[in-house]
Design a protein around this motif. Structure first.
Motif, PDB file in Angstrom:
ATOM      1  N   LEU A   1       0.852  -1.176   0.000  1.00 15.97           N
ATOM      2  CA  LEU A   1       0.000   0.000   0.000  1.00 15.97           C
ATOM      3  C   LEU A   1       0.892   1.231   0.000  1.00 15.97           C
ATOM      4  O   LEU A   1       1.668   1.445   0.937  1.00 15.97           O
ATOM      5  CB  LEU A   1      -0.912  -0.011   1.233  1.00 15.97           C
ATOM      6  CG  LEU A   1      -2.001   1.035   1.277  1.00 15.97           C
ATOM      7  CD1 LEU A   1      -2.962   0.874   0.099  1.00 15.97           C
ATOM      8  CD2 LEU A   1      -2.759   0.938   2.584  1.00 15.97           C
ATOM      9  N   GLY A   2       0.813   2.028  -1.068  1.00 15.39           N
ATOM     10  CA  GLY A   2       1.630   3.225  -1.192  1.00 15.39           C
ATOM     11  C   GLY A   2       1.103   4.361  -0.326  1.00 15.39           C
ATOM     12  O   GLY A   2      -0.050   4.350   0.111  1.00 15.39           O
ATOM     13  N   PRO A   3       1.946   5.383  -0.093  1.00 14.27           N
ATOM     14  CA  PRO A   3       1.547   6.501   0.769  1.00 14.27           C
ATOM     15  C   PRO A   3       0.390   7.324   0.204  1.00 14.27           C
ATOM     16  O   PRO A   3      -0.294   8.019   0.949  1.00 14.27           O
ATOM     17  CB  PRO A   3       2.821   7.341   0.887  1.00 14.27           C
ATOM     18  CG  PRO A   3       3.665   6.939  -0.262  1.00 14.27           C
ATOM     19  CD  PRO A   3       3.305   5.527  -0.597  1.00 14.27           C
ATOM     20  N   ASP A   4       0.152   7.241  -1.099  1.00  9.56           N
ATOM     21  CA  ASP A   4      -0.957   7.986  -1.709  1.00  9.56           C
ATOM     22  C   ASP A   4      -2.249   7.164  -1.773  1.00  9.56           C
ATOM     23  O   ASP A   4      -3.228   7.577  -2.373  1.00  9.56           O
ATOM     24  CB  ASP A   4      -0.578   8.448  -3.116  1.00  9.56           C
ATOM     25  CG  ASP A   4      -0.372   7.297  -4.084  1.00  9.56           C
ATOM     26  OD1 ASP A   4      -0.295   6.124  -3.638  1.00  9.56           O
ATOM     27  OD2 ASP A   4      -0.294   7.561  -5.293  1.00  9.56           O
ATOM     28  N   GLY A   5      -2.259   5.981  -1.155  1.00 14.15           N
ATOM     29  CA  GLY A   5      -3.448   5.141  -1.141  1.00 14.15           C
ATOM     30  C   GLY A   5      -3.527   4.152  -2.284  1.00 14.15           C
ATOM     31  O   GLY A   5      -4.531   3.470  -2.440  1.00 14.15           O
ATOM     32  N   THR A   6      -2.471   4.053  -3.100  1.00 15.22           N
ATOM     33  CA  THR A   6      -2.470   3.095  -4.198  1.00 15.22           C
ATOM     34  C   THR A   6      -2.091   1.713  -3.678  1.00 15.22           C
ATOM     35  O   THR A   6      -1.118   1.559  -2.951  1.00 15.22           O
ATOM     36  CB  THR A   6      -1.489   3.514  -5.308  1.00 15.22           C
ATOM     37  OG1 THR A   6      -1.871   4.810  -5.781  1.00 15.22           O
ATOM     38  CG2 THR A   6      -1.504   2.534  -6.461  1.00 15.22           C
ATOM     39  N   LEU A   7      -2.890   0.729  -4.059  1.00 13.15           N
ATOM     40  CA  LEU A   7      -2.652  -0.657  -3.687  1.00 13.15           C
ATOM     41  C   LEU A   7      -1.939  -1.338  -4.853  1.00 13.15           C
ATOM     42  O   LEU A   7      -2.426  -1.314  -5.978  1.00 13.15           O
ATOM     43  CB  LEU A   7      -3.987  -1.347  -3.417  1.00 13.15           C
ATOM     44  CG  LEU A   7      -3.945  -2.812  -3.009  1.00 13.15           C
ATOM     45  CD1 LEU A   7      -3.316  -2.946  -1.628  1.00 13.15           C
ATOM     46  CD2 LEU A   7      -5.343  -3.391  -3.019  1.00 13.15           C
ATOM     47  N   TYR A   8      -0.762  -1.897  -4.597  1.00 15.78           N
ATOM     48  CA  TYR A   8       0.021  -2.590  -5.620  1.00 15.78           C
ATOM     49  C   TYR A   8      -0.026  -4.088  -5.348  1.00 15.78           C
ATOM     50  O   TYR A   8       0.209  -4.527  -4.240  1.00 15.78           O
ATOM     51  CB  TYR A   8       1.476  -2.114  -5.605  1.00 15.78           C
ATOM     52  CG  TYR A   8       1.624  -0.653  -5.927  1.00 15.78           C
ATOM     53  CD1 TYR A   8       1.680  -0.212  -7.245  1.00 15.78           C
ATOM     54  CD2 TYR A   8       1.709   0.294  -4.914  1.00 15.78           C
ATOM     55  CE1 TYR A   8       1.818   1.129  -7.548  1.00 15.78           C
ATOM     56  CE2 TYR A   8       1.844   1.645  -5.205  1.00 15.78           C
ATOM     57  CZ  TYR A   8       1.898   2.049  -6.517  1.00 15.78           C
ATOM     58  OH  TYR A   8       2.020   3.382  -6.820  1.00 15.78           O
ATOM     59  N   ASP A   9      -0.309  -4.848  -6.404  1.00 14.56           N
ATOM     60  CA  ASP A   9      -0.417  -6.295  -6.292  1.00 14.56           C
ATOM     61  C   ASP A   9       0.415  -6.929  -7.396  1.00 14.56           C
ATOM     62  O   ASP A   9       0.181  -6.696  -8.577  1.00 14.56           O
ATOM     63  CB  ASP A   9      -1.883  -6.706  -6.425  1.00 14.56           C
ATOM     64  CG  ASP A   9      -2.141  -8.168  -6.115  1.00 14.56           C
ATOM     65  OD1 ASP A   9      -1.203  -8.868  -5.677  1.00 14.56           O
ATOM     66  OD2 ASP A   9      -3.285  -8.606  -6.303  1.00 14.56           O
TER      67      ASP A   9
END
Length: 118
Positions: free
Chosen positions: A93-101
């Motif tokens: 989970l990135g600091p800008d709210g982006t979820l990476y999978d």
């Protein structure tokens, strides 16, 4: 094979008898290792539609569950087919709210655009 677990939150009381109490259950069966964001209060993970999968159609979703209530807050389809299988990998989970999978053929990114609680 990736284990598929129903989401359950257990809380252990600090009583003498050491009881554990089920706070909630959610029928979403996350395939990835879920990630809890303390800033949003959400548990993020990837899931598969179990009914479609039983018929041989593999549709993948990013989902967010409220940690306090166990309710699904949002669900976003990210793709279909084996290329979107994350084989139980850990999400980031990135600091800008982006979820990476990390998926078999690359990386899926889903941004949580909801307002952050103050």
């Amino acid at each position: 094979m990736t284990p598929i677990l129903e989401n359950t939150r257990l809380t252990c009381d600090l009583t003498v008898d050491g009881r554990c109490v089920t706070k909630w259950t959610n029928p979403v069966k996350m395939r990835s290792v879920p990630v809890l964001s303390t800033s949003t209060g959400l548990i993020y993970g990837s899931a598969q539609d179990p009914e479609l999968a039983a018929d041989g159609t593999y549709v993948w979703y990013a989902e967010a569950i409220d940690f306090r209530t166990g309710k699904t807050v949002w669900k976003k389809r990210v793709g279909a087919g084996g290329s979107y299988n994350d084989v139980g990998m850990i999400l980031v989970l990135g600091p800008d709210g982006t979820l990476y999978d990390s998926v078999r053929d690359g990386v899926v990114a889903v941004k949580d655009s909801r307002e952050r609680p103050s």
